[in-house]
Design a protein around this motif. Structure first.
Motif, short mmCIF file in Angstrom:
data_model
loop_
_atom_site.label_atom_id
_atom_site.label_comp_id
_atom_site.label_asym_id
_atom_site.label_seq_id
_atom_site.Cartn_x
_atom_site.Cartn_y
_atom_site.Cartn_z
N LEU A 190 9.26 -1.51 4.81
CA LEU A 190 9.83 -0.32 5.42
C LEU A 190 10.51 0.56 4.38
N LEU A 241 12.51 5.47 10.16
CA LEU A 241 11.85 4.65 9.14
C LEU A 241 10.34 4.80 9.19
N LEU A 248 4.85 4.99 10.85
CA LEU A 248 5.45 3.71 11.23
C LEU A 248 4.46 2.94 12.10
N ALA A 267 13.21 1.09 14.83
CA ALA A 267 12.83 1.64 13.54
C ALA A 267 12.58 3.14 13.63
N GLY A 302 6.61 2.79 7.58
CA GLY A 302 6.13 1.55 7.00
C GLY A 302 5.43 0.69 8.03
#
Length: 251
Positions: free
Chosen positions: A49, A34, A87, A29, A36
């Motif tokens: 995400l 990304l 993240l 990720a 989230g």
């Protein structure tokens, strides 16, 4: 212009290597830029995400290559900026806490109805067999206050782990009716439906994909208000758009 894709997805499936999977998920990720949260537990995965469309879809393709997550469906929405600041990938005891270890959705789902069926039943006020339909909101009270289905049952839950006790107090009111449990994206209402069936209620369904999937199909039909989401957008309307002024400011 909305350039950020937001995805919410979950699956109840046995994950014996949650800690090892956490490391590879975080690395992948992060590589795709990304933001989230991903929650992992022995019972499954729950993720929220956000990122640019192509990298996020590429990450989901990578995730679905694992046979445990093949065909994993996601609820989509768009925003001008990511509604998360960082993240996080965490290992938890449950991906949605109920404190009732006998409920194991990975062993078998409760029956589900899709958004089209839910709308048809709500249009009539009856299911296909002619029984009265009760929409049961399994979310926390403060979420319900932002918006819910018209006439939905709301037990004023403080947290989802209050659901078993609330059902014991109210089960008699649901007897003989068709109960459709619902929540934001499907995860809580899935556990709730299984618990209700094990408690002896016969005609219980879950709303597949929750409110967000219903919005994709039916918009705001039979829904009053907005849907609370656990990110910086705070709520989404029936078009899956954040309230004006609710998106995070550019740092």
């Amino acid at each position: 212009m909305d350039t950020t894709l937001n995805l919410a997805a979950y699956r109840f499936v046995r994950i014996a290597d949650a800690r090892e999977l956490r490391d590879s998920l975080f690395s992948e990720a992060q590589r795709h830029g990304l933001l989230g949260t991903v929650l992992l537990a022995e019972e499954g995965i729950n993720l929220f995400l956000a990122g640019a469309e192509d990298p996020l879809r590429s990450f989901m393709d990578w995730l679905r290559a694992d046979t445990r997550f093949r065909g994993l469906e996601a609820k989509e929405s768009w925003s001008a900026r990511p509604p998360f600041r960082r993240l996080r990938v965490k290992v938890k005891r449950e991906i949605i806490r109920m404190d009732h270890p006998a409920i194991r959705p990975a062993a078998g789902r409760a029956p589900a109805i899709d958004a089209a069926t839910a709308k048809r039943w709500l249009d009539r006020g009856r299911d296909d067999e002619g029984r009265e339909v009760v929409m049961l909101d399994t979310r926390n009270a403060f979420e319900v206050d932002y918006g819910t289905f018209e006439g939905a049952v709301d037990w004023r839950l403080g947290r989802f782990s209050d659901f078993p006790a609330a059902l014991r107090a109210h089960a008699a009111e649901l007897q003989g009716k068709t109960v459709v449990s619902f929540c934001t994206g499907g995860i809580r209402c899935e556990k709730a439906a299984i618990y209700m069936r094990e408690a002896g209620l016969r005609d219980v369904w879950q709303l597949d994909g929750g409110i967000l999937k219903y919005f994709e199909y039916a918009g705001g039909a039979h829904f009053a208000g907005e849907c609370f989401v656990f990110d910086e957008r705070e709520t989404l309307d029936a078009a899956r758009r954040p309230r004006v002024g609710a998106e995070p400011e550019t740092p």
